[in-house]
Design an enzyme around this catalytic site. Sequence first.
Site, PDB file in Angstrom:
ATOM      1  N   SER A   1     -38.679  26.231  16.024  1.00  0.00           N
ATOM      2  CA  SER A   1     -37.668  26.522  17.042  1.00  0.00           C
ATOM      3  C   SER A   1     -37.005  27.839  16.702  1.00  0.00           C
ATOM      4  O   SER A   1     -36.458  27.994  15.603  1.00  0.00           O
ATOM      5  CB  SER A   1     -36.622  25.403  17.084  1.00  0.00           C
TER       6      SER A   1
ATOM      7  N   GLY B   1     -34.507  29.231  18.637  1.00  0.00           N
ATOM      8  CA  GLY B   1     -33.276  29.336  19.402  1.00  0.00           C
ATOM      9  C   GLY B   1     -33.511  29.989  20.753  1.00  0.00           C
ATOM     10  O   GLY B   1     -34.421  29.620  21.495  1.00  0.00           O
ATOM     11  N   ALA B   2     -32.702  31.006  21.050  1.00  0.00           N
ATOM     12  CA  ALA B   2     -32.817  31.695  22.337  1.00  0.00           C
ATOM     13  C   ALA B   2     -34.127  32.447  22.478  1.00  0.00           C
ATOM     14  O   ALA B   2     -34.496  32.859  23.584  1.00  0.00           O
ATOM     15  CB  ALA B   2     -31.646  32.662  22.507  1.00  0.00           C
TER      16      ALA B   2
ATOM     17  N   GLY C   1     -37.095  31.118  21.954  1.00  0.00           N
ATOM     18  CA  GLY C   1     -38.180  30.224  22.323  1.00  0.00           C
ATOM     19  C   GLY C   1     -38.711  29.418  21.153  1.00  0.00           C
ATOM     20  O   GLY C   1     -38.003  29.157  20.177  1.00  0.00           O
TER      21      GLY C   1
ATOM     22  N   GLY D   1     -33.063  20.630  19.294  1.00  0.00           N
ATOM     23  CA  GLY D   1     -34.293  20.649  18.499  1.00  0.00           C
ATOM     24  C   GLY D   1     -34.934  19.284  18.388  1.00  0.00           C
ATOM     25  O   GLY D   1     -36.167  19.160  18.355  1.00  0.00           O
ATOM     26  N   ASP D   2     -34.110  18.250  18.349  1.00  0.00           N
ATOM     27  CA  ASP D   2     -34.626  16.886  18.278  1.00  0.00           C
ATOM     28  C   ASP D   2     -35.298  16.495  19.594  1.00  0.00           C
ATOM     29  O   ASP D   2     -36.351  15.842  19.605  1.00  0.00           O
ATOM     30  CB  ASP D   2     -33.490  15.909  17.958  1.00  0.00           C
TER      31      ASP D   2
END
Length: 314
Positions: free
Chosen positions: A220, A222-223, A225, A251-252
Amino acid sequence: MIVTVTPNPSLDRTYEVPSLARGEVLRATVDRVDPGGKGVNVSRAVEAAGHRTVALLPLGGPEGVLLARLLVQQGIEVAGVEISGRTRVNISVAEPDGTLTKINAAGPQISVAESEALLESVRTHSAGACWIACCGSLPRGLAPSWYAELVSRAHRAGAKVALDTSGPSLLAALRQCPEVVKPNAEELAEAVGRPLATIGDAVKAADELRTMGARAVLASLGADGQLLVDDTGTYYGHAEVDTVRSNVGAGDASLAGFLVAGGAGEAALASAVAHGAAAVQLPGSVMPAPTDLKPSAVLTTADVPLDRLLKEPA
């Protein structure tokens, strides 16, 4: 069936406030309590997607009783291991612009006997499970090698393992070859011991984790992708999000989306991105239902933009 293991679960209380002012008395516009912990969130997202899940976790004190009751009310089967300590309570303060301030408690001390009971419960619940998703930090009393032992026992029982943890616990578990590991950008940088400035840097780091033993890496960013590096190839995915309301559990939700879509390949990545993008637009740690997903907003490609600078370097 997807079994989740959360060695340090929590009750998550979220307050939404107009703004966060240090030292002031604040009045919340929204106050909610949700079952918490990374594996618990995965179970909640799996259940919301219409799949069977069992949440395996230590439970202690009145907080543990409430946590189990909330999960059952959401249609999640609970495999609780009783402990002498008390389940922790975490606090999140959310502002309208998406800024989130979190206070996470340390969690209870887990005894040797309680540790063994958790591992044995994993072994017995591995039969018939499509995936064992092991997620989150380890509470006091569990050594960094605990996840490695869990992966070993799950494999001996014939189960596939998805692992979402960090630091020494992640590095130790890699030697047992989990099928999927899901670091974020900071955790990925920590694992390889160097900063990540571009998507290409993240791909190289993911390749190194595979060299260390991971069969696939779902990262992951974040912003920026998400990345997937597995036996089928290297893929990049992202989705445009209009408003970020809360990133708790995003994220989960992504990991749940990945697993319910088969846990391999570009289609599973697209599902992960869709679930994560939907989660950040929901309050607190609410997990997305199928009606919250916007698959048409998701773009995935095997033509990874390696030179693209990360908006949030790790």
